[in-house]
Design a protein around this motif. Structure first.
Motif, PDB file in Angstrom:
ATOM      1  N   VAL A 272       0.845  -1.196   0.000  1.00  8.41           N
ATOM      2  CA  VAL A 272       0.000   0.000   0.000  1.00  8.41           C
ATOM      3  C   VAL A 272       0.877   1.242   0.000  1.00  8.41           C
ATOM      4  O   VAL A 272       0.645   2.190  -0.756  1.00  8.41           O
ATOM      5  N   VAL A 273       1.902   1.220   0.837  1.00  9.99           N
ATOM      6  CA  VAL A 273       2.789   2.385   0.971  1.00  9.99           C
ATOM      7  C   VAL A 273       3.550   2.652  -0.324  1.00  9.99           C
ATOM      8  O   VAL A 273       3.709   3.810  -0.742  1.00  9.99           O
ATOM      9  N   ASN A 274       4.001   1.608  -0.986  1.00 10.16           N
ATOM     10  CA  ASN A 274       4.869   1.763  -2.154  1.00 10.16           C
ATOM     11  C   ASN A 274       4.108   1.744  -3.476  1.00 10.16           C
ATOM     12  O   ASN A 274       4.728   1.770  -4.543  1.00 10.16           O
ATOM     13  N   ARG A 275       2.798   1.721  -3.418  1.00  9.25           N
ATOM     14  CA  ARG A 275       1.987   1.732  -4.632  1.00  9.25           C
ATOM     15  C   ARG A 275       2.101   3.102  -5.300  1.00  9.25           C
ATOM     16  O   ARG A 275       2.089   4.132  -4.627  1.00  9.25           O
ATOM     17  N   PRO A 276       2.187   3.149  -6.629  1.00  8.89           N
ATOM     18  CA  PRO A 276       2.235   4.449  -7.308  1.00  8.89           C
ATOM     19  C   PRO A 276       1.022   5.291  -6.962  1.00  8.89           C
ATOM     20  O   PRO A 276      -0.099   4.774  -6.867  1.00  8.89           O
ATOM     21  N   LYS A 277       1.236   6.575  -6.766  1.00 12.56           N
ATOM     22  CA  LYS A 277       0.170   7.473  -6.358  1.00 12.56           C
ATOM     23  C   LYS A 277      -0.820   7.675  -7.501  1.00 12.56           C
ATOM     24  O   LYS A 277      -0.439   7.960  -8.626  1.00 12.56           O
ATOM     25  N   THR A 278      -2.138   7.520  -7.195  1.00  7.02           N
ATOM     26  CA  THR A 278      -3.171   7.740  -8.206  1.00  7.02           C
ATOM     27  C   THR A 278      -4.066   8.916  -7.857  1.00  7.02           C
ATOM     28  O   THR A 278      -4.743   9.465  -8.712  1.00  7.02           O
ATOM     29  N   GLY A 279      -4.134   9.303  -6.589  1.00  8.58           N
ATOM     30  CA  GLY A 279      -5.020  10.386  -6.185  1.00  8.58           C
ATOM     31  C   GLY A 279      -6.460   9.907  -6.087  1.00  8.58           C
ATOM     32  O   GLY A 279      -6.799   8.777  -6.427  1.00  8.58           O
ATOM     33  N   PHE A 280      -7.307  10.797  -5.602  1.00  8.96           N
ATOM     34  CA  PHE A 280      -8.731  10.508  -5.433  1.00  8.96           C
ATOM     35  C   PHE A 280      -9.419  10.926  -6.733  1.00  8.96           C
ATOM     36  O   PHE A 280     -10.028  11.973  -6.829  1.00  8.96           O
ATOM     37  N   SER A 281      -9.282  10.085  -7.777  1.00  8.46           N
ATOM     38  CA  SER A 281      -9.706  10.506  -9.113  1.00  8.46           C
ATOM     39  C   SER A 281     -11.120  10.049  -9.423  1.00  8.46           C
ATOM     40  O   SER A 281     -11.682   9.164  -8.772  1.00  8.46           O
ATOM     41  N   ILE A 282     -11.672  10.650 -10.465  1.00  7.23           N
ATOM     42  CA  ILE A 282     -13.039  10.375 -10.889  1.00  7.23           C
ATOM     43  C   ILE A 282     -13.088  10.580 -12.401  1.00  7.23           C
ATOM     44  O   ILE A 282     -12.412  11.476 -12.922  1.00  7.23           O
ATOM     45  N   PRO A 283     -13.822   9.745 -13.157  1.00 10.28           N
ATOM     46  CA  PRO A 283     -13.722   9.775 -14.628  1.00 10.28           C
ATOM     47  C   PRO A 283     -14.562  10.863 -15.289  1.00 10.28           C
ATOM     48  O   PRO A 283     -15.336  10.594 -16.217  1.00 10.28           O
ATOM     49  N   VAL A 284     -14.432  12.086 -14.845  1.00  8.29           N
ATOM     50  CA  VAL A 284     -15.209  13.176 -15.420  1.00  8.29           C
ATOM     51  C   VAL A 284     -14.921  13.332 -16.917  1.00  8.29           C
ATOM     52  O   VAL A 284     -15.835  13.572 -17.714  1.00  8.29           O
ATOM     53  N   ALA A 285     -13.654  13.198 -17.301  1.00  8.78           N
ATOM     54  CA  ALA A 285     -13.300  13.407 -18.708  1.00  8.78           C
ATOM     55  C   ALA A 285     -14.051  12.437 -19.621  1.00  8.78           C
ATOM     56  O   ALA A 285     -14.590  12.827 -20.658  1.00  8.78           O
ATOM     57  N   SER A 286     -14.096  11.164 -19.235  1.00  9.27           N
ATOM     58  CA  SER A 286     -14.795  10.198 -20.074  1.00  9.27           C
ATOM     59  C   SER A 286     -16.293  10.428 -20.042  1.00  9.27           C
ATOM     60  O   SER A 286     -16.995  10.213 -21.039  1.00  9.27           O
ATOM     61  N   TRP A 287     -16.842  10.893 -18.912  1.00 12.85           N
ATOM     62  CA  TRP A 287     -18.266  11.210 -18.843  1.00 12.85           C
ATOM     63  C   TRP A 287     -18.610  12.389 -19.738  1.00 12.85           C
ATOM     64  O   TRP A 287     -19.666  12.421 -20.364  1.00 12.85           O
ATOM     65  N   LEU A 288     -17.721  13.364 -19.784  1.00 10.88           N
ATOM     66  CA  LEU A 288     -17.974  14.532 -20.633  1.00 10.88           C
ATOM     67  C   LEU A 288     -17.938  14.183 -22.112  1.00 10.88           C
ATOM     68  O   LEU A 288     -18.709  14.700 -22.914  1.00 10.88           O
ATOM     69  N   SER A 289     -17.021  13.277 -22.476  1.00  8.09           N
ATOM     70  CA  SER A 289     -16.823  12.973 -23.896  1.00  8.09           C
ATOM     71  C   SER A 289     -17.445  11.654 -24.315  1.00  8.09           C
ATOM     72  O   SER A 289     -17.383  11.286 -25.487  1.00  8.09           O
ATOM     73  N   ASN A 290     -18.028  10.918 -23.332  1.00 13.11           N
ATOM     74  CA  ASN A 290     -18.593   9.603 -23.621  1.00 13.11           C
ATOM     75  C   ASN A 290     -17.555   8.664 -24.239  1.00 13.11           C
ATOM     76  O   ASN A 290     -17.847   7.865 -25.121  1.00 13.11           O
ATOM     77  N   SER A 291     -16.302   8.783 -23.773  1.00  5.61           N
ATOM     78  CA  SER A 291     -15.245   7.912 -24.279  1.00  5.61           C
ATOM     79  C   SER A 291     -14.515   7.295 -23.104  1.00  5.61           C
ATOM     80  O   SER A 291     -14.646   7.728 -21.968  1.00  5.61           O
ATOM     81  N   GLN A 292     -13.743   6.273 -23.390  1.00  8.93           N
ATOM     82  CA  GLN A 292     -12.966   5.609 -22.357  1.00  8.93           C
ATOM     83  C   GLN A 292     -11.496   6.025 -22.427  1.00  8.93           C
ATOM     84  O   GLN A 292     -10.642   5.383 -21.831  1.00  8.93           O
ATOM     85  N   SER A 293     -11.196   7.076 -23.158  1.00 13.45           N
ATOM     86  CA  SER A 293      -9.809   7.485 -23.326  1.00 13.45           C
ATOM     87  C   SER A 293      -9.223   8.005 -22.030  1.00 13.45           C
ATOM     88  O   SER A 293      -9.936   8.524 -21.165  1.00 13.45           O
ATOM     89  N   ALA A 294      -7.918   7.850 -21.910  1.00 15.10           N
ATOM     90  CA  ALA A 294      -7.227   8.320 -20.714  1.00 15.10           C
ATOM     91  C   ALA A 294      -7.208   9.837 -20.706  1.00 15.10           C
ATOM     92  O   ALA A 294      -7.073  10.487 -21.749  1.00 15.10           O
ATOM     93  N   PRO A 295      -7.340  10.454 -19.525  1.00 14.00           N
ATOM     94  CA  PRO A 295      -7.325  11.920 -19.451  1.00 14.00           C
ATOM     95  C   PRO A 295      -5.949  12.491 -19.761  1.00 14.00           C
ATOM     96  O   PRO A 295      -4.938  11.816 -19.591  1.00 14.00           O
ATOM     97  N   ASP A 296      -5.896  13.711 -20.249  1.00 10.54           N
ATOM     98  CA  ASP A 296      -4.627  14.403 -20.410  1.00 10.54           C
ATOM     99  C   ASP A 296      -4.779  15.824 -19.890  1.00 10.54           C
ATOM    100  O   ASP A 296      -5.807  16.187 -19.317  1.00 10.54           O
ATOM    101  N   ARG A 297      -3.769  16.638 -20.105  1.00 11.22           N
ATOM    102  CA  ARG A 297      -3.750  17.991 -19.532  1.00 11.22           C
ATOM    103  C   ARG A 297      -4.941  18.839 -20.003  1.00 11.22           C
ATOM    104  O   ARG A 297      -5.358  19.763 -19.308  1.00 11.22           O
ATOM    105  N   ARG A 298      -5.473  18.556 -21.176  1.00 11.29           N
ATOM    106  CA  ARG A 298      -6.529  19.390 -21.726  1.00 11.29           C
ATOM    107  C   ARG A 298      -7.895  19.117 -21.089  1.00 11.29           C
ATOM    108  O   ARG A 298      -8.817  19.902 -21.241  1.00 11.29           O
ATOM    109  N   ASP A 299      -8.043  17.988 -20.377  1.00 12.50           N
ATOM    110  CA  ASP A 299      -9.333  17.671 -19.775  1.00 12.50           C
ATOM    111  C   ASP A 299      -9.728  18.695 -18.719  1.00 12.50           C
ATOM    112  O   ASP A 299     -10.897  19.066 -18.601  1.00 12.50           O
ATOM    113  N   ALA A 300      -8.768  19.133 -17.903  1.00 14.18           N
ATOM    114  CA  ALA A 300      -9.060  20.146 -16.888  1.00 14.18           C
ATOM    115  C   ALA A 300      -9.539  21.435 -17.548  1.00 14.18           C
ATOM    116  O   ALA A 300     -10.419  22.125 -17.023  1.00 14.18           O
ATOM    117  N   ARG A 301      -8.999  21.759 -18.714  1.00 12.98           N
ATOM    118  CA  ARG A 301      -9.397  22.974 -19.415  1.00 12.98           C
ATOM    119  C   ARG A 301     -10.823  22.837 -19.967  1.00 12.98           C
ATOM    120  O   ARG A 301     -11.599  23.790 -19.928  1.00 12.98           O
TER     121      ARG A 301
END
Length: 604
Positions: free
Chosen positions: A555-584
């Motif tokens: 648990v301690v050494n697991r790569p950090k993922t944050g408390f994320s939520i798939p807003v980007a895919s909900w907005l675009s109706n896609s399963q693509s991975a988020p990138d810097r432009r999603d926040a914009r």
């Protein structure tokens, strides 16, 4: 926890709000306080206080607000929790003071009667306070050092209005609703509206860790009584002591469990919430209730929180509830989210749904692991910001290089710039710590604002906001370490303006009080002297080992993922991975919820 409101007509010629107007402001915050409503207006109608109650401590009528002192000289409305109130009450009772009940609000009244404004130095907790001193004709407004609890003011026509929410104040027709370019520009640059600005020119925040006194002479300046940047700046450096840090962490968790109702916890797969659950189990009499969100889009991926969260829950014997959130529910809730969001923010959706799920279990209080990264150097920014400032700073200080480099990139490498938009700021912003931080956290950089706002708004907004000056005031003068500087910046800006504010509006929309044991001024005072000795991984490893049963290494050494939520895919109706432009993209939609011209409607 609750919502407060009120006014004070400090000028003789000022027009006072009608009683019905004060009630309307109060009742815009009904979700914050579904357990009761109170309103008090002085005999001359020059002062009014109002309150919505969420009963957490002293569930009896003895905790009802607005509350008057026994002698009738002082009146108070209060939002938050004072975790050391029982010790303060015992101290006051030993001096002969008599209490009607055991609420922290009544303790505040008695403490003010004895100590005046100096009472703020004795408080451990999260709070926004409005206290009317009838003898001195004086109003005291104050916020906790981290700014966990909000307090907004509007000074119109010689009458100051105040409330726990910006949108509540807008229920008063006397308050102009002119958009403030500084707030709008600040949101587009940082993803939230930087304090003390709001989206409205007439409304501002009482700064965190400050007090404001209003009397016949007018509205006084915001005066600091306890601030994060000052506590970090004044800390005397010493060697890291894991045992002392762990004892301080356990003490903070115990303090944050003070309540007359059951306290739950938000549980992800990370170290912060997992360690808090372990410390909570050490201190609690019964197995805690933990809530985890599950998203179908994340199933089988590294950012699926549920398998590891379930393992942590089993480790500490928690009663674990997993709540699935779908894109359809997001679409169904989006209007309610927009209505509850008090100021525009690109975050907070996660807090909305985990608060909703926790309240569905009948809980009124939940702990959150928010603040662990800021306190214990968990973000990558603790590594990347000093590197950027150190290596790019000398080049960035070359006069005129920034605009020339940006023009060259746009002409010669437009695709590279599209994939890495912050590259355009690398040639001038790292000249200072403030610029380095802006480069790290910005959604849009200053020279990108013309793409989303008209030039006049951008020009006025940048001038009023003075973003580099605002950030620069969060750099602790004399701090001897990069860790201390980044901790102060992250705590005073990103955490305060976005994470804490989002936790407040999202939790309160569901009548849920969110407590943050890792955002505690007493804890900060114990950790700050050791910040210079915190190396990468040390802080989080220390937190993970704080419970009597430590978190396992995977648990301690697991790569950090944050408390994320798939807003980007909900907005675009896609399963693509988020990138810097999603926040914009999300920022444009959120701005539209407040000022119109929204992005395309959200589909299920």
């Amino acid at each position: 926890m609750c919502g407060l409101a009120g006014y004070f007509a400090y000028r003789d010629a000022a027009v006072t709000p009608a009683r019905e107007t004060l009630a309307a402001v109060r009742d815009r915050m009904t979700a914050r306080g579904p357990d009761g409503a109170g309103l008090w207006v002085a005999g001359d109608a020059r002062v009014g206080l109002a309150h919505r109650r969420l009963s957490i401590i002293d569930l009896s009528d003895a905790g009802f607000q607005p509350m008057l002192s026994r002698d009738g000289r002082h009146a108070i409305v209060f939002n938050g929790e004072i975790y050391n109130y029982a010790a303060l009450q015992a101290e006051l009772e030993a001096e002969g003071r008599v209490f009607r009940g055991h609420s922290d609000t009544e303790v505040l009244l008695a403490l003010y009667d004895r100590d005046g404004d100096a009472m703020l130095d004795r408080l451990r907790g999260m709070y926004a306070i409005a206290l009317w001193d009838m003898e001195r004709r004086r109003l005291l407004l104050a916020r906790d050092p981290y700014g966990i609890k909000p307090l907004y003011i509007a000074d119109v026509g010689g009458c100051i209005r105040f409330a726990s929410q910006v949108k509540a104040l807008l229920a008063d027709p006397a308050i102009p609703q002119t958009i403030d370019p500084a707030g709008l520009v600040g949101f587009h640059m940082t993803g939230s509206v930087p304090e003390p600005f709001t989206l409205y020119r007439a409304i501002s925040a009482v700064p965190a860790g400050h007090k404001i006194v209003v009397d016949a002479g007018g509205v006084g300046p915001a005066v600091p009584h306890a601030t994060v940047v000052d506590r970090i700046a004044r800390a005397e450096p010493r060697a890291f002591d894991a045992g002392a840090v762990q004892a301080a962490l356990a003490d903070s968790v115990r303090a944050h469990l003070v309540a007359d109702v059951e306290v739950g916890i938000f549980l992800s797969s990370g170290v912060d919430s997992g360690a808090l659950l372990g410390l909570m189990r050490d201190a609690a009499d019964a197995p805690p209730i933990a809530t985890t969100l599950r998203f179908e889009e994340f199933a089988g991926r590294d950012n699926d929180e549920t398998p590891l969260a379930a393992e942590i829950a089993r480790l500490y014997g928690a009663r674990h509830h997993v709540r699935t959130v779908t894109g359809a529910e997001f679409a169904a809730d989006i209007d309610a989210i927009g209505a509850a969001m008090d100021q525009p923010s690109i975050d907070g959706i996660n807090s909305w749904f985990v608060s909703k799920a926790t309240r569905e279990l009948g809980l009124k209080v939940a702990l959150s692991g928010l603040g662990g990264d800021e306190l214990l150097a968990g973000y990558s920014s603790f590594r990347t910001m000093p590197q950027t400032h150190r290596y790019a700073g000398p080049l960035a200080r070359v006069p005129g290089l920034g605009p020339v480099a940006r023009a060259a990139l746009k002409r010669l490498a437009p695709r590279l710039l599209d994939r890495n938009p912050k590259l355009a700021g690398l040639f001038d912003l790292p000249a200072s710590w403030a610029g380095t931080y802006l480069l790290r956290r910005a959604v849009l950089l200053p020279f990108e604002l013309d793409a989303v706002l008209d030039r006049d708004t951008v020009a006025e907004g940048l001038e009023r906001l003075d973003i580099l000056g605002l950030i620069g005031r969060a750099v602790p003068v004399g701090a001897g370490s990069d860790v201390a500087r980044v901790a102060s910046l992250e705590s005073s800006l990103y955490m305060r303006n976005q994470l804490l504010r989002d936790s407040d509006w999202a939790g309160m929309a569901h009548g849920l009080e969110i407590r943050v044991p890792l955002v505690d001024y007493t804890l900060l005072g114990q950790v700050a002297p050791m910040m210079g000795a915190i190396t990468p991984g040390l802080g989080k490893a220390t937190l993970a080992a704080a419970p009597s049963v430590p978190l396992p290494d995977h648990v301690v050494n697991r790569p950090k993922t944050g408390f994320s939520i798939p807003v980007a895919s909900w907005l675009s109706n896609s399963q693509s991975a988020p990138d810097r432009r999603d926040a914009r993209q999300w920022a444009r939609h959120v701005a539209g919820l407040f000022v119109g011209d929204a992005a395309a409607p959200i589909a299920a």
